[in-house]
Design a protein around this motif. Structure first.
Motif, PDB file in Angstrom:
ATOM      1  N   ASP A 141       0.828  -1.204   0.000  1.00 43.84           N
ATOM      2  CA  ASP A 141       0.000   0.000   0.000  1.00 43.84           C
ATOM      3  C   ASP A 141       0.864   1.256   0.000  1.00 43.84           C
ATOM      4  OD1 ASP A 141       0.861  -0.148   2.661  1.00 43.84           O
ATOM      5  OD2 ASP A 141      -1.093  -0.802   3.389  1.00 43.84           O
ATOM      6  N   LEU A 142       2.207   1.069   0.067  1.00 46.60           N
ATOM      7  CA  LEU A 142       3.116   2.207   0.013  1.00 46.60           C
ATOM      8  C   LEU A 142       4.513   1.767  -0.412  1.00 46.60           C
ATOM      9  CD1 LEU A 142       3.585   5.256   0.644  1.00 46.60           C
ATOM     10  CD2 LEU A 142       4.282   4.542   2.943  1.00 46.60           C
ATOM     11  N   VAL A 143       5.117   2.549  -1.310  1.00 42.91           N
ATOM     12  CA  VAL A 143       6.528   2.382  -1.678  1.00 42.91           C
ATOM     13  C   VAL A 143       7.248   3.652  -1.242  1.00 42.91           C
ATOM     14  CG1 VAL A 143       8.185   2.113  -3.550  1.00 42.91           C
ATOM     15  CG2 VAL A 143       6.020   0.855  -3.614  1.00 42.91           C
ATOM     16  N   VAL A 144       8.336   3.486  -0.461  1.00 49.44           N
ATOM     17  CA  VAL A 144       9.108   4.618   0.049  1.00 49.44           C
ATOM     18  C   VAL A 144      10.428   4.678  -0.710  1.00 49.44           C
ATOM     19  CG1 VAL A 144      10.183   5.682   2.066  1.00 49.44           C
ATOM     20  CG2 VAL A 144       8.072   4.348   2.330  1.00 49.44           C
ATOM     21  N   LEU A 145      10.606   5.748  -1.468  1.00 51.88           N
ATOM     22  CA  LEU A 145      11.821   5.935  -2.252  1.00 51.88           C
ATOM     23  C   LEU A 145      12.568   7.166  -1.757  1.00 51.88           C
ATOM     24  CD1 LEU A 145      10.434   5.181  -5.834  1.00 51.88           C
ATOM     25  CD2 LEU A 145      11.673   3.621  -4.312  1.00 51.88           C
ATOM     26  N   SER A 146      13.784   7.359  -2.262  1.00 56.64           N
ATOM     27  CA  SER A 146      14.617   8.468  -1.805  1.00 56.64           C
ATOM     28  C   SER A 146      14.641   9.592  -2.827  1.00 56.64           C
ATOM     29  CB  SER A 146      16.047   7.981  -1.547  1.00 56.64           C
ATOM     30  OG  SER A 146      16.709   7.759  -2.776  1.00 56.64           O
ATOM     31  N   LEU A 147      15.165  10.737  -2.395  1.00 59.14           N
ATOM     32  CA  LEU A 147      15.320  11.872  -3.298  1.00 59.14           C
ATOM     33  C   LEU A 147      16.223  11.524  -4.466  1.00 59.14           C
ATOM     34  CD1 LEU A 147      14.692  14.867  -3.832  1.00 59.14           C
ATOM     35  CD2 LEU A 147      16.654  15.445  -2.381  1.00 59.14           C
ATOM     36  N   VAL A 148      17.192  10.650  -4.244  1.00 64.95           N
ATOM     37  CA  VAL A 148      18.059  10.188  -5.339  1.00 64.95           C
ATOM     38  C   VAL A 148      17.220   9.539  -6.433  1.00 64.95           C
ATOM     39  CG1 VAL A 148      19.937   8.620  -5.967  1.00 64.95           C
ATOM     40  CG2 VAL A 148      20.060   9.917  -3.826  1.00 64.95           C
ATOM     41  N   ASP A 149      16.217   8.757  -6.049  1.00 55.70           N
ATOM     42  CA  ASP A 149      15.328   8.138  -7.029  1.00 55.70           C
ATOM     43  C   ASP A 149      14.511   9.188  -7.767  1.00 55.70           C
ATOM     44  OD1 ASP A 149      15.876   5.329  -6.479  1.00 55.70           O
ATOM     45  OD2 ASP A 149      14.849   5.650  -4.578  1.00 55.70           O
ATOM     46  N   ALA A 150      14.033  10.184  -7.046  1.00 58.47           N
ATOM     47  CA  ALA A 150      13.204  11.213  -7.655  1.00 58.47           C
ATOM     48  C   ALA A 150      13.964  11.979  -8.727  1.00 58.47           C
ATOM     49  CB  ALA A 150      12.694  12.182  -6.582  1.00 58.47           C
ATOM     50  N   GLU A 151      15.288  12.070  -8.569  1.00 56.68           N
ATOM     51  CA  GLU A 151      16.116  12.827  -9.506  1.00 56.68           C
ATOM     52  C   GLU A 151      16.774  11.946 -10.557  1.00 56.68           C
ATOM     53  OE1 GLU A 151      18.716  14.696  -6.729  1.00 56.68           O
ATOM     54  OE2 GLU A 151      17.294  16.313  -6.243  1.00 56.68           O
ATOM     55  N   ASP A 152      16.416  10.658 -10.584  1.00 51.58           N
ATOM     56  CA  ASP A 152      17.031   9.697 -11.498  1.00 51.58           C
ATOM     57  C   ASP A 152      16.110   9.425 -12.679  1.00 51.58           C
ATOM     58  OD1 ASP A 152      18.271   7.622 -12.782  1.00 51.58           O
ATOM     59  OD2 ASP A 152      18.378   6.297 -11.034  1.00 51.58           O
ATOM     60  N   VAL A 174      11.482  10.430   0.413  1.00 51.25           N
ATOM     61  CA  VAL A 174      12.089  11.002   1.607  1.00 51.25           C
ATOM     62  C   VAL A 174      13.574  11.218   1.315  1.00 51.25           C
ATOM     63  CG1 VAL A 174      10.449   9.929   3.200  1.00 51.25           C
ATOM     64  CG2 VAL A 174      12.544   8.701   2.591  1.00 51.25           C
ATOM     65  N   ASP A 175      14.259  11.914   2.212  1.00 50.34           N
ATOM     66  CA  ASP A 175      15.684  12.166   1.991  1.00 50.34           C
ATOM     67  C   ASP A 175      16.423  12.241   3.316  1.00 50.34           C
ATOM     68  OD1 ASP A 175      18.147  12.828   0.792  1.00 50.34           O
ATOM     69  OD2 ASP A 175      17.751  14.971   1.077  1.00 50.34           O
ATOM     70  N   PHE A 176      17.276  11.262   3.544  1.00 46.06           N
ATOM     71  CA  PHE A 176      18.191  11.287   4.675  1.00 46.06           C
ATOM     72  C   PHE A 176      19.636  11.321   4.191  1.00 46.06           C
ATOM     73  CE2 PHE A 176      14.374   8.951   5.966  1.00 46.06           C
ATOM     74  CZ  PHE A 176      13.993   9.675   7.093  1.00 46.06           C
ATOM     75  N   PHE A 177      19.843  11.504   2.878  1.00 39.44           N
ATOM     76  CA  PHE A 177      21.155  11.326   2.260  1.00 39.44           C
ATOM     77  C   PHE A 177      21.659  12.571   1.546  1.00 39.44           C
ATOM     78  CE2 PHE A 177      23.635  10.170  -1.533  1.00 39.44           C
ATOM     79  CZ  PHE A 177      24.714   9.502  -0.958  1.00 39.44           C
ATOM     80  N   SER A 178      20.958  13.042   0.540  1.00 39.60           N
ATOM     81  CA  SER A 178      21.478  14.113  -0.306  1.00 39.60           C
ATOM     82  C   SER A 178      21.666  15.415   0.456  1.00 39.60           C
ATOM     83  CB  SER A 178      20.549  14.339  -1.505  1.00 39.60           C
ATOM     84  OG  SER A 178      20.494  13.198  -2.324  1.00 39.60           O
TER      85      SER A 178
END
Length: 365
Positions: A114-125, A145-149
């Protein structure tokens, strides 16, 4: 084991009661997308397996919600072993991709999340455009979400986003209050005293035979800047990451030399730090790195202004303890009273279901 305050526990209970009554959840993710869930997510696929840490900060049984994860950014071995012992259901989590950040849409859809959690890196890929459109067509909610960039800017908000998706807002508020209070001690003191920022170079994934991958703007750059240092990589590396030759590093001759390491570098003879690592192994691997021709001649190494740090601070709210330690290294008189070791221990004990001992940083003597 972590312990919630009574007020936070009451707020959490009220939130769960309201959502159990069928309240719809609408949230705005880190990319400003509005996402609506009919109820708190119960079947989650993580784009980065190591984000089970953030989920575990918010949920007493994170494995119960996880049906799949992409394994190329997973936990280090000691923490995976500790989490697996605490939550045997981890062995049932399906792998939906690994290597080069590939995501299998077919495997993901088959898990009926019911949910896939991806990162900001994915959003910019750009390679993720098609998988995202396929997930959307299948009616599966996706949040970023973003805990990295940009970890300092985005960690509190990302915790809030993930917490809202599972109905754990009170717990996120408590974590963020602790995180912000510790960060503000460093920020406010730097703002009040305006000390000169030392020049800092960080070698990431540090091994004696390969120099030198480093960071530009983002990731460890943010930690260096928050601690009152100047990241030299920002001046010479476009984007988040790049490579600087050894001769260029020697010419830069930074005031402080940082190196990141982890268990993943053990087989390559690199810097070994992190969960489950002994002080002896950490010290031996750090000494070998600092003895590397070229690095050994840096002024920072000769003056013992060198520090090894755990690489996986780069994707976790635990990095606030690292910022405290770096602030002490950069400005020892200004931050003599900080206790980063205690901060690290408190965050694990208070906000995580398992505490794993290890060596998180090591300083040249």
């Amino acid at each position: 084991m972590r312990a919630l305050s009574l007020s936070s526990a009451c707020l959490l209970g009220l939130a769960l009661f309201a959502q159990a009554a069928g309240a719809e959840i609408t949230l705005t993710d880190i990319t400003e997308r509005r996402v609506t869930l009919p109820a708190p997510a119960q079947r989650i696929v993580l784009g980065d397996a190591r984000h089970i840490i953030e989920l575990a900060m918010l949920d007493d049984d994170p494995a119960a919600r996880l049906v799949g994860w992409r394994a190329d950014k997973g936990l280090d071995p000691a923490r995976l072993a500790a989490f697996s012992a605490a939550f045997p259901a981890i062995s049932d989590i399906a792998t939906v991709g690994a290597g080069n950040r590939q995501l299998s849409v077919e495997q993901t859809i088959a898990l009926d999340p019911d949910l896939v959690v991806l990162s900001l890196v994915d959003a910019e890929d750009p390679q993720m455009d098609v998988p995202l459109s396929q997930l959307e067509a299948a009616g599966i909610a996706v949040i970023f979400v973003d805990f990295f960039s940009h970890p300092i800017e985005n960690t509190p908000r990302s915790l809030d986003i993930l917490a809202k998706a599972i109905g754990a807002e009170a717990r996120a508020a408590e974590i963020n209050a602790y995180y912000t209070a510790h960060l503000n001690v460093v920020r406010d003191r730097l703002a009040d005293h305006m000390p000169e920022a030392p020049s800092v170079f960080v070698q990431v994934h540090a091994t004696p035979d390969s120099c030198c991958a480093t960071v530009g703007a983002g990731v460890f750059h943010d930690f260096i800047t928050a601690a009152g240092g100047h990241n030299l990589g920002e001046d010479i590396v476009p984007g988040l990451m790049g490579t600087v030759g050894l001769e260029n590093l020697i010419a830069l001759d930074p005031d402080v030399f940082l190196a990141t390491g982890g268990a993943h570098l053990r087989a390559r003879g690199g810097l070994v730090l992190g969960a489950g690592v002994s002080e002896t192994e950490a010290a031996d691997s750090f000494a070998a790195l600092l003895a590397t021709p070229g690095i050994a001649e840096l002024s920072a190494v000769e003056s013992a202004s060198a520090t090894g740090i755990w690489h996986l601070f780069n994707d976790s709210p635990l990095h606030v303890a690292l910022i405290e330690h770096l602030a002490q290294r950069f400005h020892p008189a200004l931050f003599a009273d900080l206790t980063p070791e205690a901060t690290m221990a408190q965050m694990q004990a208070r906000f995580l279901p398992v505490s794993v001992p290890g060596v998180w940083w090591i300083d040249a003597q």
